[in-house]
Enzyme design. Structure first.
Site, PDB file in Angstrom:
ATOM      1  CG  LEU A  48      -8.856  -5.117  -2.712  1.00  0.00           C
ATOM      2  CD1 LEU A  48      -7.961  -6.003  -1.875  1.00  0.00           C
ATOM      3  CD2 LEU A  48     -10.178  -4.878  -1.999  1.00  0.00           C
TER       4      LEU A  48
ATOM      5  CB  THR B 133     -16.698  -0.455  -8.963  1.00  0.00           C
ATOM      6  OG1 THR B 133     -17.893   0.256  -8.652  1.00  0.00           O
ATOM      7  CG2 THR B 133     -16.112   0.161 -10.231  1.00  0.00           C
ATOM      8  CG  ASP B 134     -22.102  -1.016  -8.490  1.00  0.00           C
ATOM      9  OD1 ASP B 134     -21.265  -0.102  -8.386  1.00  0.00           O
ATOM     10  OD2 ASP B 134     -23.134  -1.077  -7.789  1.00  0.00           O
ATOM     11  CD  GLU B 135     -19.316   4.312  -9.009  1.00  0.00           C
ATOM     12  OE1 GLU B 135     -18.799   5.154  -9.764  1.00  0.00           O
ATOM     13  OE2 GLU B 135     -19.513   4.525  -7.806  1.00  0.00           O
TER      14      GLU B 135
ATOM     15  CG  ASP C 174      -2.126   0.902   1.063  1.00  0.00           C
ATOM     16  OD1 ASP C 174      -1.909   2.122   0.904  1.00  0.00           O
ATOM     17  OD2 ASP C 174      -3.265   0.413   1.089  1.00  0.00           O
ATOM     18  CE  LYS C 175       1.632   7.531  -3.877  1.00  0.00           C
ATOM     19  NZ  LYS C 175       1.085   8.197  -5.070  1.00  0.00           N
ATOM     20  CG  LEU C 176       0.540   3.602   3.999  1.00  0.00           C
ATOM     21  CD1 LEU C 176       1.485   3.741   5.189  1.00  0.00           C
ATOM     22  CD2 LEU C 176      -0.761   2.934   4.455  1.00  0.00           C
TER      23      LEU C 176
ATOM     24  CE1 TYR D 208     -13.056   3.919  -8.474  1.00  0.00           C
ATOM     25  CE2 TYR D 208     -15.443   3.969  -8.737  1.00  0.00           C
ATOM     26  CZ  TYR D 208     -14.298   3.345  -8.269  1.00  0.00           C
ATOM     27  OH  TYR D 208     -14.391   2.149  -7.600  1.00  0.00           O
TER      28      TYR D 208
ATOM     29  CB  SER E 228      -9.772   4.939 -14.190  1.00  0.00           C
ATOM     30  OG  SER E 228     -10.386   4.889 -12.916  1.00  0.00           O
ATOM     31  CE  LYS E 229     -11.792  -0.462  -9.758  1.00  0.00           C
ATOM     32  NZ  LYS E 229     -10.687  -1.009  -8.933  1.00  0.00           N
TER      33      LYS E 229
ATOM     34  CE1 TYR F  16     -22.050  16.015  -2.495  1.00  0.00           C
ATOM     35  CE2 TYR F  16     -21.695  14.093  -3.873  1.00  0.00           C
ATOM     36  CZ  TYR F  16     -21.221  15.028  -2.958  1.00  0.00           C
ATOM     37  OH  TYR F  16     -19.913  14.955  -2.538  1.00  0.00           O
TER      38      TYR F  16
ATOM     39  NE  ARG G  21     -24.273   5.706  -6.094  1.00  0.00           N
ATOM     40  CZ  ARG G  21     -24.853   6.398  -7.068  1.00  0.00           C
ATOM     41  NH1 ARG G  21     -26.062   6.084  -7.498  1.00  0.00           N
ATOM     42  NH2 ARG G  21     -24.231   7.419  -7.644  1.00  0.00           N
TER      43      ARG G  21
HETATM   44  P1  NAD Z   1      -9.962   3.126  -0.442  1.00  0.00           P
HETATM   45  O1  NAD Z   1      -9.827   4.422  -1.179  1.00  0.00           O
HETATM   46  O2  NAD Z   1     -10.523   3.134   0.943  1.00  0.00           O
HETATM   47  O3  NAD Z   1      -8.546   2.395  -0.357  1.00  0.00           O
HETATM   48  C1  NAD Z   1      -7.667   2.366  -1.443  1.00  0.00           C
HETATM   49  C2  NAD Z   1      -6.309   1.902  -0.923  1.00  0.00           C
HETATM   50  O4  NAD Z   1      -5.409   1.855  -2.051  1.00  0.00           O
HETATM   51  C3  NAD Z   1      -5.686   2.849   0.105  1.00  0.00           C
HETATM   52  O5  NAD Z   1      -5.150   2.124   1.177  1.00  0.00           O
HETATM   53  C4  NAD Z   1      -4.591   3.564  -0.680  1.00  0.00           C
HETATM   54  O6  NAD Z   1      -3.507   3.984   0.132  1.00  0.00           O
HETATM   55  C5  NAD Z   1      -4.188   2.499  -1.679  1.00  0.00           C
HETATM   56  N1  NAD Z   1      -3.579   3.070  -2.883  1.00  0.00           N
HETATM   57  C6  NAD Z   1      -4.082   4.076  -3.653  1.00  0.00           C
HETATM   58  N2  NAD Z   1      -3.220   4.351  -4.645  1.00  0.00           N
HETATM   59  C7  NAD Z   1      -2.168   3.487  -4.526  1.00  0.00           C
HETATM   60  C8  NAD Z   1      -0.976   3.279  -5.261  1.00  0.00           C
HETATM   61  N3  NAD Z   1      -0.667   4.036  -6.316  1.00  0.00           N
HETATM   62  N4  NAD Z   1      -0.147   2.293  -4.879  1.00  0.00           N
HETATM   63  C9  NAD Z   1      -0.424   1.534  -3.793  1.00  0.00           C
HETATM   64  N5  NAD Z   1      -1.542   1.708  -3.036  1.00  0.00           N
HETATM   65  C10 NAD Z   1      -2.401   2.666  -3.408  1.00  0.00           C
HETATM   66  O7  NAD Z   1     -10.811   2.210  -1.410  1.00  0.00           O
HETATM   67  P2  NAD Z   1     -11.893   1.086  -1.075  1.00  0.00           P
HETATM   68  O8  NAD Z   1     -13.223   1.710  -0.950  1.00  0.00           O
HETATM   69  O9  NAD Z   1     -11.390   0.219  -0.001  1.00  0.00           O
HETATM   70  O10 NAD Z   1     -11.880   0.296  -2.463  1.00  0.00           O
HETATM   71  C11 NAD Z   1     -10.941  -0.756  -2.681  1.00  0.00           C
HETATM   72  C12 NAD Z   1     -11.175  -1.328  -4.073  1.00  0.00           C
HETATM   73  O11 NAD Z   1     -12.507  -1.809  -4.181  1.00  0.00           O
HETATM   74  C13 NAD Z   1     -10.993  -0.315  -5.199  1.00  0.00           C
HETATM   75  O12 NAD Z   1     -10.375  -0.964  -6.275  1.00  0.00           O
HETATM   76  C14 NAD Z   1     -12.413   0.095  -5.549  1.00  0.00           C
HETATM   77  O13 NAD Z   1     -12.504   0.470  -6.906  1.00  0.00           O
HETATM   78  C15 NAD Z   1     -13.169  -1.186  -5.274  1.00  0.00           C
HETATM   79  N6  NAD Z   1     -14.585  -1.047  -4.894  1.00  0.00           N
HETATM   80  C16 NAD Z   1     -14.957  -0.214  -3.866  1.00  0.00           C
HETATM   81  C17 NAD Z   1     -16.303  -0.154  -3.473  1.00  0.00           C
HETATM   82  C18 NAD Z   1     -16.768   0.714  -2.319  1.00  0.00           C
HETATM   83  O14 NAD Z   1     -17.970   0.800  -2.070  1.00  0.00           O
HETATM   84  N7  NAD Z   1     -15.881   1.352  -1.564  1.00  0.00           N
HETATM   85  C19 NAD Z   1     -17.252  -0.927  -4.143  1.00  0.00           C
HETATM   86  C20 NAD Z   1     -16.834  -1.748  -5.209  1.00  0.00           C
HETATM   87  C21 NAD Z   1     -15.497  -1.812  -5.547  1.00  0.00           C
HETATM   88  O1  DAU Z   2     -20.893   1.468  -6.441  1.00  0.00           O
HETATM   89  C1  DAU Z   2     -19.622   1.179  -5.957  1.00  0.00           C
HETATM   90  C2  DAU Z   2     -18.868   2.467  -5.703  1.00  0.00           C
HETATM   91  O2  DAU Z   2     -19.421   3.018  -4.512  1.00  0.00           O
HETATM   92  C3  DAU Z   2     -17.366   2.262  -5.555  1.00  0.00           C
HETATM   93  O3  DAU Z   2     -16.852   1.794  -6.772  1.00  0.00           O
HETATM   94  C4  DAU Z   2     -16.685   3.567  -5.151  1.00  0.00           C
HETATM   95  O4  DAU Z   2     -15.309   3.344  -4.915  1.00  0.00           O
HETATM   96  C5  DAU Z   2     -17.337   4.067  -3.878  1.00  0.00           C
HETATM   97  O5  DAU Z   2     -16.774   5.307  -3.512  1.00  0.00           O
HETATM   98  C6  DAU Z   2     -18.842   4.219  -4.075  1.00  0.00           C
HETATM   99  O6  DAU Z   2     -19.131   5.284  -5.023  1.00  0.00           O
HETATM  100  P1  DAU Z   2     -20.341   6.301  -4.802  1.00  0.00           P
HETATM  101  O7  DAU Z   2     -20.082   7.504  -5.599  1.00  0.00           O
HETATM  102  O8  DAU Z   2     -21.647   5.624  -4.977  1.00  0.00           O
HETATM  103  O9  DAU Z   2     -20.158   6.566  -3.200  1.00  0.00           O
HETATM  104  P2  DAU Z   2     -20.210   7.898  -2.327  1.00  0.00           P
HETATM  105  O10 DAU Z   2     -20.174   7.466  -0.900  1.00  0.00           O
HETATM  106  O11 DAU Z   2     -19.239   8.914  -2.787  1.00  0.00           O
HETATM  107  O12 DAU Z   2     -21.677   8.449  -2.644  1.00  0.00           O
HETATM  108  C7  DAU Z   2     -22.838   7.654  -2.427  1.00  0.00           C
HETATM  109  C8  DAU Z   2     -24.039   8.469  -2.907  1.00  0.00           C
HETATM  110  O13 DAU Z   2     -24.238   9.583  -2.010  1.00  0.00           O
HETATM  111  C9  DAU Z   2     -23.875   9.079  -4.292  1.00  0.00           C
HETATM  112  O14 DAU Z   2     -25.145   9.077  -4.948  1.00  0.00           O
HETATM  113  C10 DAU Z   2     -23.440  10.526  -4.012  1.00  0.00           C
HETATM  114  C11 DAU Z   2     -24.140  10.834  -2.698  1.00  0.00           C
HETATM  115  N1  DAU Z   2     -23.444  11.772  -1.797  1.00  0.00           N
HETATM  116  C12 DAU Z   2     -22.146  11.515  -1.485  1.00  0.00           C
HETATM  117  C13 DAU Z   2     -21.454  12.338  -0.620  1.00  0.00           C
HETATM  118  C14 DAU Z   2     -20.008  12.062  -0.305  1.00  0.00           C
HETATM  119  C15 DAU Z   2     -24.129  12.831  -1.219  1.00  0.00           C
HETATM  120  O15 DAU Z   2     -25.334  13.036  -1.473  1.00  0.00           O
HETATM  121  N2  DAU Z   2     -23.440  13.643  -0.366  1.00  0.00           N
HETATM  122  C16 DAU Z   2     -22.127  13.455  -0.047  1.00  0.00           C
HETATM  123  O16 DAU Z   2     -21.568  14.250   0.743  1.00  0.00           O
END
Ligand code: NAD
Ligand code: DAU
Length: 350
Positions: free
Chosen positions: A82, A131-133, A34-36, A156, A159-160, A213, A220
């Site tokens: 991840l 991701t589902d996105e 992890d890059k942190l 985002y 890129s995924k 927003y 979701r």
């Molecule tokens: P996060 O942002 O909480 O964590 C990402 C981690 O990746 C961090 O620890 C960060 O330091 C590390 N990182 C970022 N850039 C890096 C680099 N260049 N080199 C090494 N490490 C690096 O993300 P998350 O929500 O835990 O998501 C993890 C994975 O799951 C992602 O690939 C995301 O697309 C996917 N995902 C997330 C969700 C969600 O709801 N959060 C849903 C579906 C899929």
């Molecule tokens: O669907 C999976 C994705 O879910 C992952 O791939 C992403 O990594 C993860 O970040 C998440 O994306 P979203 O954009 O759906 O999550 P977020 O928590 O940013 O926002 C959830 C919903 O809430 C979205 O419709 C935007 C809205 N929102 C978000 C924030 C941060 C608000 O209304 N207010 C806010 O302040």
């Protein structure tokens, strides 16, 4: 002992995957790379960081030389990837970092694995977490299936989607043993408080405005992060090579409804009069290109691998809220410094 590489293990979902694998598989040495970045937090893993089968490596997946050296040193048998830039709002203000890390970083890992496994790919696994996105945005009806055409609409998700295509291309072209899963929105402990649920929980606790927003009608599909980690375990060990698995909670919520639920639950837990926290809701400028609805059909992983969520939404939310309320220091350590600048710039009242 098998060396298994988990990238992004100090982030939200990655830390739950690392914890599960360390505890469940003592015969694996779990190497967390992890890059942190701002989203990676060593405090997410304090309960397991001293485990005998855990190694932490601070490194950047964009640095191909370092990545090759790590594969050379550890001869990984499996990769669970991840690490990513994961916040849609940040991808709107700074797309380039997403293209670099999510696309080129994934390519670097694929190239290092391909080189390391060139003489024998038997039993190796490169598992890419997506991701589902990538599937785009739904109207009122329907679901995303594994064969739904890709239609990413934010930097985002684009890129995924790109990284998913490259992973599949390495399977088709070079015979790389890959697996992919595409999951819906996760909620749970240790999530960086820029994302909807931890942001709202923290703001409700501190009686700060709750920025919604647009009209708050976007939908979701929410899954408890521990259940995502269980699904990742199942796909890694039992999923078929070359396949994609959708993961979701069959748990759709409009943003405004989930925030109402949080307000009411937390009023109750904090001993506040019912309705107090709803008064903090503030409608702010909508996200650019805001996807309307995501919903996953998770039939394939249920039928093939027997996975399904282990908790109801009510149980998962209660555990989640209780964790954030009990871990004030964790929250305080990250909601300072750069976070405050980000927060100030992000929320413009309508
Ligand atoms: P996060 O942002 O909480 O964590 C990402 C981690 O990746 C961090 O620890 C960060 O330091 C590390 N990182 C970022 N850039 C890096 C680099 N260049 N080199 C090494 N490490 C690096 O993300 P998350 O929500 O835990 O998501 C993890 C994975 O799951 C992602 O690939 C995301 O697309 C996917 N995902 C997330 C969700 C969600 O709801 N959060 C849903 C579906 C899929
Ligand atoms: O669907 C999976 C994705 O879910 C992952 O791939 C992403 O990594 C993860 O970040 C998440 O994306 P979203 O954009 O759906 O999550 P977020 O928590 O940013 O926002 C959830 C919903 O809430 C979205 O419709 C935007 C809205 N929102 C978000 C924030 C941060 C608000 O209304 N207010 C806010 O302040």
């Amino acid at each position: 002992m098998k060396n298994i590489l988990i990238t992004g293990g100090s982030g939200f979902i990655g830390s739950h995957v690392v914890r599960l694998f360390i505890n469940k598989y003592p015969n694996y040495n779990i190497v967390n790379l992890d890059k942190l970045t701002y989203a990676g937090n060593p405090e997410n893993l304090t309960d397991v960081e001293d485990a005998a089968n855990y190694t932490f490596v601070k490194a950047d997946i964009n640095d191909d030389k370092v990545i090759f050296e790590l594969f050379e040193k550890y001869k990984f048998e499996g990769v669970i990837h991840l690490a990513a830039e994961s916040h849609v709002d940040r991808s709107i203000s700074n797309p380039k970092q997403f293209i670099t890390t999510n696309i080129v970083g994934t390519l670097n890992l694929l190239n290092a694995a391909k080189d390391c496994w060139k003489d024998n790919m038997d039993g190796k696994i490169f598992y890419h977490i997506s991701t589902d996105e990538v599937y785009g945005s739904l109207g009122a009806d329907g679901y995303f299936y594994e064969d739904t055409p890709y239609d990413p609409r934010s930097p985002y998700s684009a890129s995924k989607a790109s990284s998913d295509h490259i992973v599949r291309a390495y399977n088709h072209t070079y015979g790389m043993p890959v697996k992919i899963s595409n999951c819906s929105n996760n909620y749970g402990s240790h999530q960086f408080p820029e994302k909807l649920l931890p942001l709202m929980i923290n703001n409700i606790k501190n009686s700060k405005p709750l920025p919604i927003y647009g009209e708050g009608v976007n939908v979701r599909d929410w899954l408890w992060v521990v259940d995502h980690a269980r699904a990742i375990d199942d796909v890694f060990h039992k999923g078929r090579v070359g396949e994609t698995y959708n993961i979701g909670g069959y748990n759709e919520w409009k943003n405004i409804d989930i925030v109402h639920l949080l307000c009411d639950t937390m009023d109750d837990k904090l001993g506040r009069e019912k309705g107090t926290s709803r008064g903090l809701i503030t409608f702010v400028k909508d996200r650019a290109g805001h996807d309307m609805r995501y919903a996953i059909d998770a039939t394939k992983i249920k039928e093939e691998l027997g996975w399904e969520p282990s908790v109801t939404f009510e149980q998962g939310m209660n555990k989640t809220i209780d964790w954030y309320l009990a871990n004030e220091a964790w929250m305080e350590n990250i909601t300072s410094g750069a976070y405050l600048d980000y927060y100030k710039n992000q929320y413009i009242n309508r």
